[in-house]
Design a protein around this motif. Sequence first.
Motif: not given
Lengths: 503, 228
Positions: A8-10, A181-189, A228-237, A353-355
């Motif tokens: 986890s990141m703080i 600052p936001r990264i993927c939250n590596h969620c539990l669910n 919901p955090y829009k942290k998965v991206y689509y590589n158009w290439q 990830m916690f703030y």
Amino acid sequence: MNVRAQMSMIFHLDKCIGCHTCSVACKNLWTDRKGTEYMWWNNVETRPGTGYPTGWEDQDTYRGGWQLAGDRLELRLHSRAGGLANLFYNPALPTLDDYYEPFTFRYQDLFTAPAGDDQPTAEPVSMLTGEPIDIRSGPNWDDDLSGSDIYAAGDLNLDALDPEVRAQFEEIDRVVMNYLPRICNHCLNPSCVAACPSGAIYKRGEDGVVLVNEDKCRAWRMCVAACPYKKVYYNWQTGKSEKCILCFPRLETGQAPACAHSCVGRIRYMGVLLYDADRIPDAATAKDPADLVEAQRSVILDPFDPEVIAAARAAGLDDGWLDAAQRSPAYRFVKDWGIALPLHPEFRTMAMMFYVPPLSPVVSTLERELVKLRIPAEDSDAEVFRRIDDARLPVRYLASLFSGGNEELIRQALRKLLAVRALKRRQSVEGDVDAGTLGLLEQAGLSLEDAEAMYRLTTLPTLDQRFVIPPYHREVSIEAANDPLARTGEAGFGSVQGPHRGG
Amino acid sequence: MNALLFLALPYAAISLFVAVTVYRFRERPFTVSSLSSQLLERKRLYWGSIPFHWGVVLILLGHLTALLVPRGVIWWGAVPLRSWLLEGSGAALALWALVGLLVLLWRRASDPRVRAVSTGMDYVVLLLLVVQLASGLWTAASYRFGSMWFAGVMTPYLWSILTLRPRPELLVDMAWPIQLHVAGFFVLLAVFPFTRLVHILTLPLGYLVRPWQIVVWPRRARALRRRR
């Protein structure tokens, strides 16, 4: 009890200066390839603001995360059959314009332009089509534009405010903002995992990192919409989804993720949290969104509890991991002190990830175009403490971001931060601790030792205290299938297949 | 000519289809993708992709039914009204799919972003599909009640190919649009493993039954947990 470990990141938002060093470190490492130019696995947005991609918090549009249906959870995006029916066209997918079209400049023109009276210019061109582009948006386009009508006014979290407070805030937000600052939250669910029709996304059992198996990804792109955090991206290439990998190759070799390691303000901490996987369903289905943070905290286990230790050992966690869990700064911030909160718990993905919410500048009002302190100079600490609800960043705004609307949780965290600040000021200015300051600590629910520990971990930590990375012992999992010595000799050989698009 | 189109071509196509597809899925899994371009352009994709995909899927299911249960199709067509209904809806679906396909072709050729990520094979596939849908529609319009004669000619022909007792002579006397449709199918089958068409084989039906969450353990940890 089914004990698992999570890296986890703080993020200590009070310390974030919005320099984007994290974003650049991440981009240079992972997303400087064709098709990924527009991706920012790590981004820093200005708050109040609409963020990146624009308006990502609006789940009526993007349909990310989970929602309660009775006492069960369902994806906001689709049912199972509905997911298959939407394979040919996914109505909730953002387009490139919701991020921005990546561009560069024709620098070569500066050298090759024919001699003339005009200064040659480097024309902007799209990195996608190579055609000249009229730049409408770009990375951090809204950086520091919190006072603007375009970005700040579009912040959904402001809708939680009373109209009167909102009006005041819009006056004052020309002088107050904070960074997120936001990264993927590596969620539990994780809802991206649940939404993937191919089953290409998974959570690593050992450390909770959520990854996309690019060999199994078929570009159905449900994950992009479902996060919901829009942290998965689509590589158009390449036609594959990509996301933050929490720098697992660095973690496995004992290093902190690049974003955290490069952080100039040293706002980031990294550590192990033990959790009970069996309690996830209950915690994610708490009826009232305001209870979600407490529910999530209850899933996180005390690494000093003998019962937990026994269960963790039985689950295959070795002493290295248990030791790291006991020294984890994440555990201190999240559980011991309770000042770190997940981003938008109401999405019910149980973000890991916690703030630490930011203390906004001192309480003030706007009088005749001038920002004035509204507190008496004497005993200002106690006065600020008492008036948390008058802070420039309204508590309700922070509650909308970090606690599912639970304002008391925000107040508790802010009181602790303020009490530590009052204590240290008293100690460094007066050289003693008076009854008034002790009173503040008591109101905040902090012991003198905890306050001191909070102060030290916030301001004076060493690298090893900020980042407690357990020994992964990758060689052990290699052993199961390969002779480690043979493997060392062979690593790096074999045919290399570039990431080719299609056939 | 006949032997070439309806004997050599089918077997060459089927061999390529099987061998290259297996190779690609095993050795080049990264390249297997539907290569969606929705991120780059969505309006025209909506009007193209949905009609095309649903139209083609339903029509292909119709063809498959005729191949597997020809008697059932003939039984259904025995009543003229039902026969008209079947033919009519088939033609309508094909027309719907063709319109969608043309929108997709137009989109790919004219949108700068989509054009930038297009390969030659993308256009080859689209053009072959146009030929397929057009010849199919032509057949439906000019050689009425294909649902009836399909069972008499095409089903035995396809089964003769599949059971390795080829009877290409069955197709000698067919009209040229029909011959074109059959040959076109085998050409599509031959290019299939070299194009984005491979995504058809990855239809994720498993999604209907798999658990929501997926957790993956490294080998040794998994072994430890199992021992527990």
